[in-house]
Design a protein around this motif. Structure first.
Motif, PDB file in Angstrom:
ATOM      1  N   ALA A 128      91.813  51.433  23.629  1.00  0.00           N
ATOM      2  CA  ALA A 128      92.054  51.562  24.923  1.00  0.00           C
ATOM      3  C   ALA A 128      92.654  52.643  25.412  1.00  0.00           C
ATOM      4  O   ALA A 128      93.350  53.321  24.677  1.00  0.00           O
ATOM      5  CB  ALA A 128      92.879  50.287  25.314  1.00  0.00           C
ATOM      6  N   ILE A 129      92.437  53.073  26.516  1.00  0.00           N
ATOM      7  CA  ILE A 129      93.202  54.118  27.421  1.00  0.00           C
ATOM      8  C   ILE A 129      94.202  53.465  28.195  1.00  0.00           C
ATOM      9  O   ILE A 129      93.687  52.702  28.974  1.00  0.00           O
ATOM     10  CB  ILE A 129      92.293  55.074  28.272  1.00  0.00           C
ATOM     11  N   LEU A 130      95.524  53.967  28.232  1.00  0.00           N
ATOM     12  CA  LEU A 130      96.417  53.527  29.029  1.00  0.00           C
ATOM     13  C   LEU A 130      96.675  55.013  30.222  1.00  0.00           C
ATOM     14  O   LEU A 130      96.903  55.875  29.569  1.00  0.00           O
ATOM     15  CB  LEU A 130      97.732  53.168  28.293  1.00  0.00           C
ATOM     16  N   VAL A 131      96.364  54.594  31.393  1.00  0.00           N
ATOM     17  CA  VAL A 131      97.033  55.727  32.335  1.00  0.00           C
ATOM     18  C   VAL A 131      98.432  55.545  32.688  1.00  0.00           C
ATOM     19  O   VAL A 131      98.436  54.432  33.546  1.00  0.00           O
ATOM     20  CB  VAL A 131      95.800  55.604  33.371  1.00  0.00           C
ATOM     21  N   GLY A 132      99.017  56.646  32.416  1.00  0.00           N
ATOM     22  CA  GLY A 132     100.362  56.334  32.997  1.00  0.00           C
ATOM     23  C   GLY A 132     101.410  57.620  32.891  1.00  0.00           C
ATOM     24  O   GLY A 132     100.966  58.360  31.921  1.00  0.00           O
ATOM     25  N   GLY A 133     102.610  57.565  33.654  1.00  0.00           N
ATOM     26  CA  GLY A 133     103.497  58.695  33.294  1.00  0.00           C
ATOM     27  C   GLY A 133     104.621  58.354  34.253  1.00  0.00           C
ATOM     28  O   GLY A 133     104.582  57.445  34.874  1.00  0.00           O
ATOM     29  N   SER A 134     105.628  59.075  33.944  1.00  0.00           N
ATOM     30  CA  SER A 134     106.937  58.778  34.699  1.00  0.00           C
ATOM     31  C   SER A 134     107.059  59.561  35.838  1.00  0.00           C
ATOM     32  O   SER A 134     107.844  58.905  36.883  1.00  0.00           O
ATOM     33  CB  SER A 134     108.196  58.607  33.688  1.00  0.00           C
ATOM     34  N   THR A 135     106.672  60.665  36.114  1.00  0.00           N
ATOM     35  CA  THR A 135     106.629  61.288  37.333  1.00  0.00           C
ATOM     36  C   THR A 135     105.453  61.988  37.728  1.00  0.00           C
ATOM     37  O   THR A 135     104.400  62.260  36.905  1.00  0.00           O
ATOM     38  CB  THR A 135     107.854  62.593  37.079  1.00  0.00           C
ATOM     39  N   GLY A 136     105.405  62.304  39.153  1.00  0.00           N
ATOM     40  CA  GLY A 136     104.174  62.865  39.487  1.00  0.00           C
ATOM     41  C   GLY A 136     102.880  62.172  39.524  1.00  0.00           C
ATOM     42  O   GLY A 136     101.573  62.687  39.620  1.00  0.00           O
ATOM     43  N   VAL A 137     102.970  60.993  39.514  1.00  0.00           N
ATOM     44  CA  VAL A 137     101.739  60.049  39.524  1.00  0.00           C
ATOM     45  C   VAL A 137     101.325  59.654  40.994  1.00  0.00           C
ATOM     46  O   VAL A 137     102.157  59.089  41.686  1.00  0.00           O
ATOM     47  CB  VAL A 137     101.883  58.732  38.776  1.00  0.00           C
ATOM     48  N   THR A 138     100.112  59.941  41.382  1.00  0.00           N
ATOM     49  CA  THR A 138      99.769  59.804  42.949  1.00  0.00           C
ATOM     50  C   THR A 138      98.431  58.723  42.789  1.00  0.00           C
ATOM     51  O   THR A 138      97.949  58.722  41.766  1.00  0.00           O
ATOM     52  CB  THR A 138      99.502  61.041  43.414  1.00  0.00           C
ATOM     53  N   TYR A 139      98.311  58.361  43.889  1.00  0.00           N
ATOM     54  CA  TYR A 139      96.874  57.539  43.930  1.00  0.00           C
ATOM     55  C   TYR A 139      95.869  58.345  43.794  1.00  0.00           C
ATOM     56  O   TYR A 139      94.982  57.988  43.155  1.00  0.00           O
ATOM     57  CB  TYR A 139      97.048  57.091  45.504  1.00  0.00           C
ATOM     58  N   GLU A 140      95.897  59.599  44.293  1.00  0.00           N
ATOM     59  CA  GLU A 140      94.710  60.752  43.997  1.00  0.00           C
ATOM     60  C   GLU A 140      94.411  60.942  42.643  1.00  0.00           C
ATOM     61  O   GLU A 140      93.374  60.928  41.967  1.00  0.00           O
ATOM     62  CB  GLU A 140      94.886  62.140  45.082  1.00  0.00           C
ATOM     63  N   ASN A 141      95.338  61.611  41.928  1.00  0.00           N
ATOM     64  CA  ASN A 141      95.305  61.752  40.530  1.00  0.00           C
ATOM     65  C   ASN A 141      94.921  60.760  39.539  1.00  0.00           C
ATOM     66  O   ASN A 141      94.306  60.852  38.751  1.00  0.00           O
ATOM     67  CB  ASN A 141      96.402  62.827  40.072  1.00  0.00           C
ATOM     68  N   THR A 142      95.682  59.320  40.048  1.00  0.00           N
ATOM     69  CA  THR A 142      95.207  58.142  39.150  1.00  0.00           C
ATOM     70  C   THR A 142      93.708  57.817  39.351  1.00  0.00           C
ATOM     71  O   THR A 142      93.089  57.426  38.478  1.00  0.00           O
ATOM     72  CB  THR A 142      96.108  57.215  39.575  1.00  0.00           C
ATOM     73  N   SER A 143      93.256  57.912  40.851  1.00  0.00           N
ATOM     74  CA  SER A 143      91.707  57.413  40.776  1.00  0.00           C
ATOM     75  C   SER A 143      90.842  58.155  40.429  1.00  0.00           C
ATOM     76  O   SER A 143      89.741  57.829  39.716  1.00  0.00           O
ATOM     77  CB  SER A 143      91.508  57.058  42.396  1.00  0.00           C
ATOM     78  N   LEU A 144      91.431  59.471  40.567  1.00  0.00           N
ATOM     79  CA  LEU A 144      90.266  60.772  39.756  1.00  0.00           C
ATOM     80  C   LEU A 144      90.420  60.397  38.389  1.00  0.00           C
ATOM     81  O   LEU A 144      89.014  60.548  37.798  1.00  0.00           O
ATOM     82  CB  LEU A 144      90.842  62.007  40.048  1.00  0.00           C
ATOM     83  N   LEU A 145      91.435  60.414  37.517  1.00  0.00           N
ATOM     84  CA  LEU A 145      91.459  60.112  36.108  1.00  0.00           C
ATOM     85  C   LEU A 145      90.535  58.811  35.818  1.00  0.00           C
ATOM     86  O   LEU A 145      89.753  58.888  34.865  1.00  0.00           O
ATOM     87  CB  LEU A 145      92.887  59.843  35.748  1.00  0.00           C
ATOM     88  N   LEU A 146      90.723  57.581  36.544  1.00  0.00           N
ATOM     89  CA  LEU A 146      90.114  56.325  36.303  1.00  0.00           C
ATOM     90  C   LEU A 146      88.530  56.707  36.216  1.00  0.00           C
ATOM     91  O   LEU A 146      88.017  56.126  35.538  1.00  0.00           O
ATOM     92  CB  LEU A 146      90.564  55.307  37.250  1.00  0.00           C
TER      93      LEU A 146
END
Ligand SMILES: CC(C)=CCC/C(C)=C/CC/C(C)=C/CC/C(C)=C/CC/C(C)=C/CC/C(C)=C/CC/C(C)=C/COP(=O)(O)OP(=O)(O)O
Ligand SMILES: O=P(O)(O)OC[C@@H](O)CO
Ligand SMILES: [Mg+2]
Length: 235
Positions: free
Chosen positions: A35-53
């Motif tokens: 599996a891939i877990l998408v996550g980080g503790s800082t600098g995580v935004t809606y935009e960079n998360t949806s792009l990576l997904l």
């Protein structure tokens, strides 16, 4: 959701706040990881998360979001992992953000897709330790006590031993492993090649590999086979 993680032995954690080329992303997604877990503790935004997904979805590998910021909860993931840091004195990271999350998303929460993670954060030099003010100076027995609380009192599905950025103390890993009997034990931190991958896989149910993806993709990929070939050692 518990069933979904039952066979996760190896997981790559990708940080939406860091760049990854398409070739490297394909290699990671097609590596045989579970599996891939998408996550980080800082600098995580809606935009960079949806792009990576959307990029990961091209490859069909199971993909979960590890929620660390309420503004970056993106629909479309296979699962949502919810960290609760057990060794911080700051209740915001145990229940505060969580309560606000439930207030905010209310009836829209697909509860069947959520999995709580009892985090024990032990590398004082990690971003996550700084952010959450975690008490990283725990002895092996103190860390195991946190694991017992997560595993038995709170009945969390996941205990996550987190050394993000450096490989963990083996005595602590063993003591925590012995304390966990119901939850799945995730280990993450400093797995940067096959030797560490094997050692971690002998002591934890699931091995999470993060930072090395961004600095040495070949070594990162080598951890998949190393984990898969290692049997979990349980007394
Ligand atoms: C319709 C729809 C999809 C609805 C979604 C429903 C949903 C999921 C609602 C959310 C409900 C809820 C309970 C939310 C909780 C929100 C929240 C912000 C909780 C706090 C989580 C927490 C304790 C965060 C602290 C940081 C942490 C533990 C992050 C985990 C990831 C991690 C450790 C990354 C490693 O960090 P990194 O940056 O890589 O560190 P290094 O620099 O050291 O490498
Ligand atoms: O980035 P590394 O050190 O591999 O750690 C993985 C993961 O546990 C981070 O949350
Ligand atoms: Mg990281």
């Amino acid at each position: 959701m518990r069933q979904m993680i039952e066979n996760w032995r190896h997981v790559f954690k990708l940080d939406p706040d860091r760049d990854i080329g398409e070739e490297e992303l394909r290699a990671v997604c097609q590596s045989g990881t579970d599996a891939i877990l998408v996550g980080g503790s800082t600098g995580v935004t809606y935009e960079n998360t949806s792009l990576l997904l959307s990029r990961i979805q091209d490859y069909g590998v199971p993909c979960a979001l590890e929620v660390s910021d309420l503004t970056a909860v993106v629909p479309g993931f296979d699962a949502y992992m919810i960290p609760m840091v057990l060794n911080t004195p700051d209740p915001a990271w145990i229940i505060g953000h969580h309560r606000r999350g439930v207030e905010r998303y209310g009836d829209f929460i697909p509860w069947e897709l959520l999995l709580a993670e009892g985090y024990i954060v032990l590398n004082e030099n990690s971003a996550v330790a700084r952010l959450t003010g975690a008490d990283t100076g725990l002895s092996a027995d103190e860390a195991a006590a946190c694991a017992h609380v997560a595993d038995k009192l709170m009945a969390l599905p996941i205990v996550y031993l987190e050394y993000s950025g450096s490989f963990g103390d083996v005595e602590t890993m063993k003591t925590v492993r012995d304390a966990v009997s119901h939850a799945r034990l995730f280990y993450g931190g400093g797995v940067a090649g096959p030797d560490q991958a094997q050692l971690a896989a002998s002591l934890a149910d699931t091995v999470v590999v993060g930072n090395i993806v961004y600095s040495d993709i070949e070594r990162a990929l080598s951890t998949v086979e190393a984990v898969k070939q290692t049997e979990l050692f349980k007394e």
